[in-house]
Enzyme design. Structure first.
Site, mmCIF file in Angstrom:
data_model
loop_
_atom_site.group_PDB
_atom_site.id
_atom_site.type_symbol
_atom_site.label_atom_id
_atom_site.label_comp_id
_atom_site.label_asym_id
_atom_site.label_seq_id
_atom_site.Cartn_x
_atom_site.Cartn_y
_atom_site.Cartn_z
ATOM 1 N N HIS A 62 0.825 -1.209 0.000
ATOM 2 C CA HIS A 62 0.000 0.000 0.000
ATOM 3 C C HIS A 62 0.860 1.260 0.000
ATOM 4 O O HIS A 62 0.522 2.245 0.687
ATOM 5 C CB HIS A 62 -0.952 0.018 1.216
ATOM 6 C CG HIS A 62 -2.110 -0.918 1.045
ATOM 7 N ND1 HIS A 62 -3.185 -0.617 0.247
ATOM 8 C CD2 HIS A 62 -2.349 -2.157 1.540
ATOM 9 C CE1 HIS A 62 -4.047 -1.619 0.282
ATOM 10 N NE2 HIS A 62 -3.551 -2.579 1.052
ATOM 11 N N ASP A 64 2.664 1.930 -3.195
ATOM 12 C CA ASP A 64 2.920 2.281 -4.608
ATOM 13 C C ASP A 64 2.099 3.509 -5.007
ATOM 14 O O ASP A 64 2.602 4.423 -5.653
ATOM 15 C CB ASP A 64 2.692 1.088 -5.559
ATOM 16 C CG ASP A 64 1.303 0.461 -5.491
ATOM 17 O OD1 ASP A 64 0.527 0.763 -4.542
ATOM 18 O OD2 ASP A 64 0.970 -0.338 -6.394
ATOM 19 N N GLY A 165 -8.536 -13.143 -6.363
ATOM 20 C CA GLY A 165 -8.889 -12.557 -5.062
ATOM 21 C C GLY A 165 -7.894 -12.946 -3.985
ATOM 22 O O GLY A 165 -8.223 -13.036 -2.805
ATOM 23 N N SER A 169 -2.477 -10.524 -7.778
ATOM 24 C CA SER A 169 -2.658 -9.746 -8.984
ATOM 25 C C SER A 169 -3.132 -10.489 -10.225
ATOM 26 O O SER A 169 -2.586 -10.303 -11.317
ATOM 27 C CB SER A 169 -1.355 -9.015 -9.280
ATOM 28 O OG SER A 169 -1.705 -7.809 -9.826
ATOM 29 N N ASP A 214 1.636 -3.746 -9.790
ATOM 30 C CA ASP A 214 1.320 -5.049 -10.384
ATOM 31 C C ASP A 214 1.611 -5.080 -11.868
ATOM 32 O O ASP A 214 2.173 -6.039 -12.394
ATOM 33 C CB ASP A 214 -0.164 -5.377 -10.145
ATOM 34 C CG ASP A 214 -0.510 -5.339 -8.676
ATOM 35 O OD1 ASP A 214 0.418 -5.159 -7.862
ATOM 36 O OD2 ASP A 214 -1.686 -5.484 -8.341
ATOM 37 N N TYR A 266 -9.961 -0.237 -0.358
ATOM 38 C CA TYR A 266 -8.745 0.208 -1.053
ATOM 39 C C TYR A 266 -8.746 1.727 -1.312
ATOM 40 O O TYR A 266 -7.846 2.449 -0.899
ATOM 41 C CB TYR A 266 -8.617 -0.571 -2.370
ATOM 42 C CG TYR A 266 -7.281 -0.403 -3.049
ATOM 43 C CD1 TYR A 266 -6.234 -1.275 -2.778
ATOM 44 C CD2 TYR A 266 -7.068 0.627 -3.954
ATOM 45 C CE1 TYR A 266 -5.006 -1.131 -3.396
ATOM 46 C CE2 TYR A 266 -5.849 0.783 -4.580
ATOM 47 C CZ TYR A 266 -4.816 -0.107 -4.302
ATOM 48 O OH TYR A 266 -3.609 0.045 -4.909
HETATM 49 P P1 NG1 Z 1 -3.572 -6.694 -5.400
HETATM 50 O O1 NG1 Z 1 -3.370 -7.194 -4.072
HETATM 51 O O2 NG1 Z 1 -3.000 -7.519 -6.450
HETATM 52 O O3 NG1 Z 1 -4.961 -6.409 -5.684
HETATM 53 C C1 NG1 Z 1 -3.302 -4.033 -5.015
HETATM 54 C C2 NG1 Z 1 -2.932 -2.975 -6.035
HETATM 55 C C3 NG1 Z 1 -1.435 -2.614 -5.980
HETATM 56 C C4 NG1 Z 1 -1.001 -2.301 -4.558
HETATM 57 C C5 NG1 Z 1 -1.463 -3.426 -3.612
HETATM 58 C C6 NG1 Z 1 -1.153 -3.128 -2.171
HETATM 59 C C7 NG1 Z 1 -4.304 -3.178 -8.066
HETATM 60 C C8 NG1 Z 1 -4.359 -3.639 -9.458
HETATM 61 N N1 NG1 Z 1 -3.204 -3.442 -7.385
HETATM 62 O O4 NG1 Z 1 -2.769 -5.263 -5.430
HETATM 63 O O5 NG1 Z 1 -1.192 -1.530 -6.850
HETATM 64 O O6 NG1 Z 1 -1.463 -1.046 -4.133
HETATM 65 O O7 NG1 Z 1 -2.861 -3.662 -3.714
HETATM 66 O O8 NG1 Z 1 0.211 -2.971 -1.982
HETATM 67 O O9 NG1 Z 1 -5.230 -2.550 -7.573
#
Ligand code: NG1
Length: 472
Positions: A62, A64, A165, A169, A214, A266
């Site tokens: 969290h 990036d 989920g 990614s 990702d 998020y």
């Molecule tokens: P995941 O966990 O793959 O959904 C998401 C965000 C990243 C990053 C992480 C937390 C998307 C596509 N990816 O990843 O950019 O913020 O959470 O570190 O939303």
């Protein structure tokens, strides 16, 4: 030429991407199945294929979207896309999208029109393909390249094996694989950096304000190394992990519903961080015109460090503690925002400490302990300050640590999904056995998962290669 400025690689054999042995055999059967199903579905064979991997983030969660560097590696699990450009004489061109598992993921058709909106009210898998489609044409337009209209249509077939989920990614794997497939079908190729940038932007049509980690690792990954990814502009530096360590990924079996509940989880975090950044900017004396342009905590890090410096300290956290507690906000109102800022600044430091530990000349076992401790600290910060864990992740982290993990933490967005553990190479199988006994057994017995699928829920992984176009 820096790696990131190279175009997305094009291979003419599966071996170039998947190497040898079992991985290659599995890939051969997947691509053969995809080709056969493509022919059955569309009556033609595909023009070409594209693949993009999922990833596991080792540290840097969290942050990036706050502009800070992260340290992920690609998994071998990928999404492959077969594509054919439809014949030009058809006036009603459409993009037809089918999944190899069409029971779970029903097919979808949308008009060949890049300006259409993604319908966020219906969260369906094919929306990720639509995001990619829009992204390619937005990028083509932004570069001032000529686009022939009417737009051509495509037939697309998707096969993804990145766990969904799970915080590894799967979403970006579909977006990146679809984007480079469409790009290649149009006879275009852009640099990995450009594709990483536009796929990050276009995935936001789904509704999450994601940060770009990702897509960047999916495009820029290299076999055998993790990557330190920097943003603004995107850069990727090899990180050679200690040989004696292995990373094990285990699924908490609680689905991380990041996209579905974007507004409450998020994106809420993205907004909380922005609020913290703006309040700090004002408190630290930035002129109001400047404050309007503050978006992330990294934008005001310089001010925070100057503040600490003047008081004989070095950490930006001092400014958070001093200024975010002041009136007119009540402690209750601002409590969450303080926590989020503390997480971001401390997690950003841990990423660099992790890289320093990797680069140090210490013996492997000392190094591994340091890395493990940083991963543990990262988890505590995610769980306590960023509030993105859940009971199942906490339980799994505990089980991992009790069974020899040198470090264990939630990976990805959290609120479910996977735990990544650092374990000694020699103890991977006994570690997996313990997880089976202490975490998965009860879930198998209650019928939640099948015993024969266990290796899709817990597995060790080495860093794998990045996205590719395949002309087979
Ligand atoms: P995941 O966990 O793959 O959904 C998401 C965000 C990243 C990053 C992480 C937390 C998307 C596509 N990816 O990843 O950019 O913020 O959470 O570190 O939303």
């Amino acid at each position: 030429m820096a790696d990131v400025e190279e175009p997305v690689p094009v291979f003419t054999s599966l071996q170039g991407v998947y190497g040898k042995g079992d991985t290659l055999y599995e890939a051969q059967s997947r691509y053969q199945r995809l080709k056969t199903k493509f022919f059955e579905t569309y009556g033609h064979i595909p023009d070409l294929y594209a693949r993009a991997p999922g990833r596991v983030n080792l540290i840097g969660e969290h942050i990036d979207y706050e502009g800070y560097s992260v340290l992920p590696m690609a998994l071998l699990h990928d999404t492959i896309v077969a594509i054919r450009k439809q014949d030009a004489n058809n006036n009603h061109q459409t993009v037809r999208v089918v999944n190899i598992d069409n029971h779970k993921f029903p097919g979808f058709v949308f008009p060949a029109e890049p300006l259409q909106e993604v319908d966020r009210s219906k969260h369906q898998w094919a929306n990720y393909v639509l995001c990619a489609y829009k992204g390619v044409f937005d990028h083509v337009k932004a570069k001032g390249l000529e686009i022939k209209t009417p737009y051509s249509g495509y037939d697309i077939l998707v096969d993804g094996i990145v766990p969904m989920g799970a915080g590894v990614s799967s979403s970006s794997a579909i977006v990146c694989a679809s984007a480079i497939a469409i790009m290649a079908a149009e006879g275009l190729n852009f640099s990995k950096r450009e594709v990483a940038e536009f796929t990050c932007i276009c995935e936001r049509h789904i509704g999450t304000q994601s940060g770009g980690m990702d897509q960047a690792i999916s495009l820029m990954a290299k076999k055998g190394v993790a990557k330190l990814i920097d943003f603004n502009p995107i850069r990727a530096t090899d990180v050679v992990l200690p040989r004696k360590g292995a990373f094990v990924i285990a699924n908490s079996l609680t689905v991380s519903t990041k996209a579905v509940s974007a507004a409450s989880e998020y994106n809420y975090r993205v907004v909380e961080c922005r609020l913290a950044a703006m309040v700090l900017a004002v408190r630290l004396g930035m002129a109001l015109e400047g404050v309007q342009n503050v978006n992330t905590l990294s934008d005001i890090e310089g001010l925070c460090i100057a503040f600490a410096d003047a008081r004989g300290e070095s950490s930006p956290l001092l400014a958070v503690e001093t200024h975010l507690h002041e009136k007119p906000y009540t402690a209750h109102e601002i409590e969450d925002v303080i926590q989020r800022a503390k997480h971001v600044f401390s997690e950003a430091q841990r990423v660099y400490q992790f890289r320093e530990a990797v680069l140090s000349s210490e013996a492997d076992d000392v190094k591994l302990r340091r890395l493990g401790n940083l991963m543990n600290e990262s988890h505590t910060s995610c769980s306590k300050l960023y509030d993105c864990s859940c009971p199942e992740l906490e339980e799994l982290v505990k089980v991992c640590r009790a069974n020899g993990a040198l470090g264990a933490r939630l990976t990805g967005a959290g609120w479910g999904g996977c735990v990544v553990s650092l374990v000694e190479e020699g103890s991977v199988s006994s570690f997996l056995e313990s997880l089976k006994k202490e975490f998965f057994r009860s879930r198998i017995d209650s019928g939640r998962i099948k015993e024969e699928d266990l290796d899709t829920y817990a597995f060790a992984s080495k860093p794998s290669g990045g996205a590719a176009i395949l002309n087979l």
